[in-house]
Design a protein around this motif. Sequence first.
Motif, PDB file in Angstrom:
ATOM      1  N   ASP A 206      10.239   7.926   8.210  1.00  0.00           N
ATOM      2  CA  ASP A 206       9.746   6.982   9.206  1.00  0.00           C
ATOM      3  C   ASP A 206       8.233   6.925   9.298  1.00  0.00           C
ATOM      4  N   TYR A 207       7.501   7.593   8.406  1.00  0.00           N
ATOM      5  CA  TYR A 207       6.040   7.522   8.437  1.00  0.00           C
ATOM      6  C   TYR A 207       5.576   6.161   7.926  1.00  0.00           C
ATOM      7  N   ALA A 208       4.532   5.607   8.560  1.00  0.00           N
ATOM      8  CA  ALA A 208       3.904   4.401   8.040  1.00  0.00           C
ATOM      9  C   ALA A 208       3.243   4.723   6.707  1.00  0.00           C
ATOM     10  N   ALA A 209       3.255   3.749   5.779  1.00  0.00           N
ATOM     11  CA  ALA A 209       2.674   3.996   4.461  1.00  0.00           C
ATOM     12  C   ALA A 209       2.178   2.699   3.853  1.00  0.00           C
ATOM     13  N   PHE A 210       1.101   2.817   3.080  1.00  0.00           N
ATOM     14  CA  PHE A 210       0.618   1.677   2.310  1.00  0.00           C
ATOM     15  C   PHE A 210       0.087   2.154   0.968  1.00  0.00           C
ATOM     16  N   VAL A 211       0.034   1.207   0.029  1.00  0.00           N
ATOM     17  CA  VAL A 211      -0.533   1.449  -1.299  1.00  0.00           C
ATOM     18  C   VAL A 211      -1.576   0.374  -1.551  1.00  0.00           C
ATOM     19  N   TYR A 212      -2.726   0.793  -2.086  1.00  0.00           N
ATOM     20  CA  TYR A 212      -3.795  -0.156  -2.389  1.00  0.00           C
ATOM     21  C   TYR A 212      -4.337   0.110  -3.797  1.00  0.00           C
ATOM     22  N   PRO A 213      -3.948  -0.716  -4.783  1.00  0.00           N
ATOM     23  CA  PRO A 213      -4.516  -0.555  -6.119  1.00  0.00           C
ATOM     24  C   PRO A 213      -5.941  -1.094  -6.170  1.00  0.00           C
ATOM     25  N   PHE A 214      -6.888  -0.249  -6.611  1.00  0.00           N
ATOM     26  CA  PHE A 214      -8.272  -0.705  -6.717  1.00  0.00           C
ATOM     27  C   PHE A 214      -8.737  -0.778  -8.171  1.00  0.00           C
ATOM     28  N   GLU A 215      -7.850  -0.435  -9.092  1.00  0.00           N
ATOM     29  CA  GLU A 215      -8.054  -0.695 -10.517  1.00  0.00           C
ATOM     30  C   GLU A 215      -6.694  -1.019 -11.112  1.00  0.00           C
ATOM     31  N   GLY A 216      -6.599  -2.091 -11.870  1.00  0.00           N
ATOM     32  CA  GLY A 216      -5.335  -2.457 -12.483  1.00  0.00           C
ATOM     33  C   GLY A 216      -4.310  -2.936 -11.472  1.00  0.00           C
ATOM     34  N   SER A 217      -3.047  -2.889 -11.870  1.00  0.00           N
ATOM     35  CA  SER A 217      -1.957  -3.299 -10.985  1.00  0.00           C
ATOM     36  C   SER A 217      -0.868  -2.236 -10.988  1.00  0.00           C
ATOM     37  N   ILE A 218      -0.106  -2.213  -9.909  1.00  0.00           N
ATOM     38  CA  ILE A 218       0.897  -1.172  -9.655  1.00  0.00           C
ATOM     39  C   ILE A 218       2.231  -1.842  -9.351  1.00  0.00           C
ATOM     40  N   ARG A 219       3.305  -1.269  -9.869  1.00  0.00           N
ATOM     41  CA  ARG A 219       4.642  -1.684  -9.451  1.00  0.00           C
ATOM     42  C   ARG A 219       5.203  -0.607  -8.534  1.00  0.00           C
ATOM     43  N   ILE A 220       5.656  -1.014  -7.368  1.00  0.00           N
ATOM     44  CA  ILE A 220       6.198  -0.095  -6.367  1.00  0.00           C
ATOM     45  C   ILE A 220       7.715  -0.084  -6.478  1.00  0.00           C
TER      46      ILE A 220
END
Length: 292
Positions: A206-220
């Motif tokens: 239940d923790y809030a979470a985010f992902v921010y790619p700052f180089e290239g691209s990411i698949r979650i």
Amino acid sequence: MTTATRRAATAGTTTRRVERSYDGMPTSEGAGVRLTRLIGRPGLPDLDPFLMLDEFRSDTASDYLAGFPDHPHRGFETVTYMLAGRMRHGDNQGNSGLLRPGSVQWMTAGRGIVHSEMPEQEDGLMWGFQLWVNLPAADKMTAPRYQNIEPEDIPVLELADGVRVKVIAGRVGDVEGAVRAVATDPTYLDVSLPAGTTFSHAVPTDYAAFVYPFEGSIRIGGGADGDSLRRGELGVLDAGDTITLHADGGPARALLVAGRSLREPIAKYGPFVMNTEAQLIQAVQDYNAGRF
């Protein structure tokens, strides 16, 4: 396709997916520093316990030279992570520190602090992030605290296939991050992925979470049907106990951040974040009276 069938699940794990994604919004702060705002903007005013995320990135000196002269904070924490450039911190508690490439400043404003962050360069690239993390009501008036973490003091894990993880806060396996004893139990990772590689990390469901790619691209999500995020696009993740990042197409680098939501009222006014309007009024009065 239903959520149950969309998610990869093995041995009871539930892999998170992107619930919403956001492009950054240009803005400026301090004495005119140009920033890109990702959290704390229309559509995403906060992501409890995270109040704001800014990326500053420019090799044009006029975008950053004016810096952030003396200004107050109360009721939350600021986290500055430098990738390139040099910034000098000073505050009215007697703390001073140089933010240089790879270093982190984790500052707990608590009951009140006045600080400045000023560039120590006149040209070249200035690049980094500032994250605001809320404090629970019980800790909003705690004593200010300043943690200046040098690059060499941040644990770096070299994993299989060349995956590299800087553990700024939280824990990866047996490795504890450089920042400890923080109220919202945050995870703050800088993950570097060679092309075609994957990194998975367990987090409380239940923790809030985010992902921010700052180089290239990411698949979650890891699988072929995962949700893609390009450079500069922030992904807010849904519930689940595992976050899986896959370098989509070429090498990539991303922030992975999670924390315990406080689920308390938020009252914001500029650099003050409290629980009620009355507390905000008191914060302004205390600052104007020199009680920070």
